[in-house]
Design a protein around this motif. Sequence first.
Motif, PDB file in Angstrom:
ATOM      1  N   GLY A  45      -8.987 -12.746  -6.053  1.00  0.00           N
ATOM      2  CA  GLY A  45      -9.771 -11.568  -6.418  1.00  0.00           C
ATOM      3  C   GLY A  45     -10.423 -10.896  -5.221  1.00  0.00           C
ATOM      4  O   GLY A  45     -11.158  -9.930  -5.372  1.00  0.00           O
ATOM      5  N   ARG A  46     -10.135 -11.382  -4.022  1.00  0.00           N
ATOM      6  CA  ARG A  46     -10.742 -10.814  -2.812  1.00  0.00           C
ATOM      7  C   ARG A  46     -10.024  -9.534  -2.392  1.00  0.00           C
ATOM      8  O   ARG A  46      -8.814  -9.417  -2.526  1.00  0.00           O
ATOM      9  CB  ARG A  46     -10.663 -11.814  -1.663  1.00  0.00           C
ATOM     10  N   VAL A  47     -10.811  -8.605  -1.838  1.00  0.00           N
ATOM     11  CA  VAL A  47     -10.231  -7.405  -1.241  1.00  0.00           C
ATOM     12  C   VAL A  47      -9.595  -7.835   0.069  1.00  0.00           C
ATOM     13  O   VAL A  47     -10.192  -8.597   0.842  1.00  0.00           O
ATOM     14  CB  VAL A  47     -11.317  -6.342  -0.985  1.00  0.00           C
ATOM     15  N   VAL A  48      -8.372  -7.380   0.308  1.00  0.00           N
ATOM     16  CA  VAL A  48      -7.668  -7.712   1.548  1.00  0.00           C
ATOM     17  C   VAL A  48      -7.336  -6.437   2.303  1.00  0.00           C
ATOM     18  O   VAL A  48      -7.161  -5.372   1.709  1.00  0.00           O
ATOM     19  CB  VAL A  48      -6.381  -8.531   1.294  1.00  0.00           C
ATOM     20  N   ASP A  49      -7.287  -6.564   3.598  1.00  0.00           N
ATOM     21  CA  ASP A  49      -6.882  -5.457   4.453  1.00  0.00           C
ATOM     22  C   ASP A  49      -5.406  -5.616   4.779  1.00  0.00           C
ATOM     23  O   ASP A  49      -4.961  -6.704   5.128  1.00  0.00           O
ATOM     24  CB  ASP A  49      -7.692  -5.452   5.756  1.00  0.00           C
ATOM     25  N   LEU A  50      -4.682  -4.524   4.656  1.00  0.00           N
ATOM     26  CA  LEU A  50      -3.268  -4.537   5.003  1.00  0.00           C
ATOM     27  C   LEU A  50      -3.077  -3.836   6.337  1.00  0.00           C
ATOM     28  O   LEU A  50      -3.833  -2.932   6.679  1.00  0.00           O
ATOM     29  CB  LEU A  50      -2.436  -3.840   3.922  1.00  0.00           C
ATOM     30  N   ASP A  51      -2.072  -4.250   7.061  1.00  0.00           N
ATOM     31  CA  ASP A  51      -1.715  -3.617   8.325  1.00  0.00           C
ATOM     32  C   ASP A  51      -0.763  -2.472   7.995  1.00  0.00           C
ATOM     33  O   ASP A  51       0.411  -2.699   7.699  1.00  0.00           O
ATOM     34  CB  ASP A  51      -1.050  -4.639   9.245  1.00  0.00           C
ATOM     35  N   TRP A  52      -1.283  -1.244   8.007  1.00  0.00           N
ATOM     36  CA  TRP A  52      -0.508  -0.082   7.590  1.00  0.00           C
ATOM     37  C   TRP A  52       0.400   0.445   8.703  1.00  0.00           C
ATOM     38  O   TRP A  52       1.150   1.391   8.485  1.00  0.00           O
ATOM     39  CB  TRP A  52      -1.438   1.047   7.136  1.00  0.00           C
ATOM     40  N   ARG A  53       0.349  -0.168   9.892  1.00  0.00           N
ATOM     41  CA  ARG A  53       1.202   0.297  10.988  1.00  0.00           C
ATOM     42  C   ARG A  53       2.669   0.078  10.639  1.00  0.00           C
ATOM     43  O   ARG A  53       3.004  -0.715   9.758  1.00  0.00           O
ATOM     44  CB  ARG A  53       0.863  -0.444  12.279  1.00  0.00           C
ATOM     45  N   ASP A  54       3.507   0.722  11.371  1.00  0.00           N
ATOM     46  CA  ASP A  54       4.950   0.616  11.148  1.00  0.00           C
ATOM     47  C   ASP A  54       5.397  -0.827  11.348  1.00  0.00           C
ATOM     48  O   ASP A  54       5.182  -1.409  12.399  1.00  0.00           O
ATOM     49  CB  ASP A  54       5.689   1.543  12.116  1.00  0.00           C
TER      50      ASP A  54
END
Length: 182
Positions: A45-54
């Motif tokens: 249920g934790r918010v996660v950060d995604l690596d949006w770079r290519d």
Amino acid sequence: MNPLPADTCTAFREGTRLTTGTRAQLVRELRADPTGVLVFEDASGRVVDLDWRDTAQPAPEEPQPPRRRGRPRLGVTAREVTLLPRHWDWLARQPGGASQALRRLVDEARRADGGRTAQRTAQERCYRAMSALAGDYPGFEDAARQLFAGDMAAFGEAVAGWPVDVHTYLVTLARVREDDLA
């Protein structure tokens, strides 16, 4: 069967579920417009950060971690346990040795738990996502009280007026999963 596999994440934007999948799948699907996207790890249920770079370039291969002690083929993992000398003395006198005695004690404690730990895990998972998704929604405090009281019917009613995607996701997270019982 778990409605959400352990390794998945779910993405929302303004109370609308966009997609569910692995982190890599979410990046591929949402990279074009990641603005305002909140991504939750379904298992916690934790918010996660995604690596949006290519990510078209393959990542350099990471070195293999050193082999750990234990018997990995049997599922045995060596970890550290800190006990007082009297505890070590008692364990040393047990048939089968300290490891077998500890396994026996843990199994007994799990049976005696009656699912309370699994229920608490589900409640905490749901509350984490609920705080991020619906912290300013009307009835949030009442929904949280119902969630932690374990009254799932009242919890469902408390979140019924929220956006359907949020409601559905939170009710799913509040359910005890098979991996919560492990």
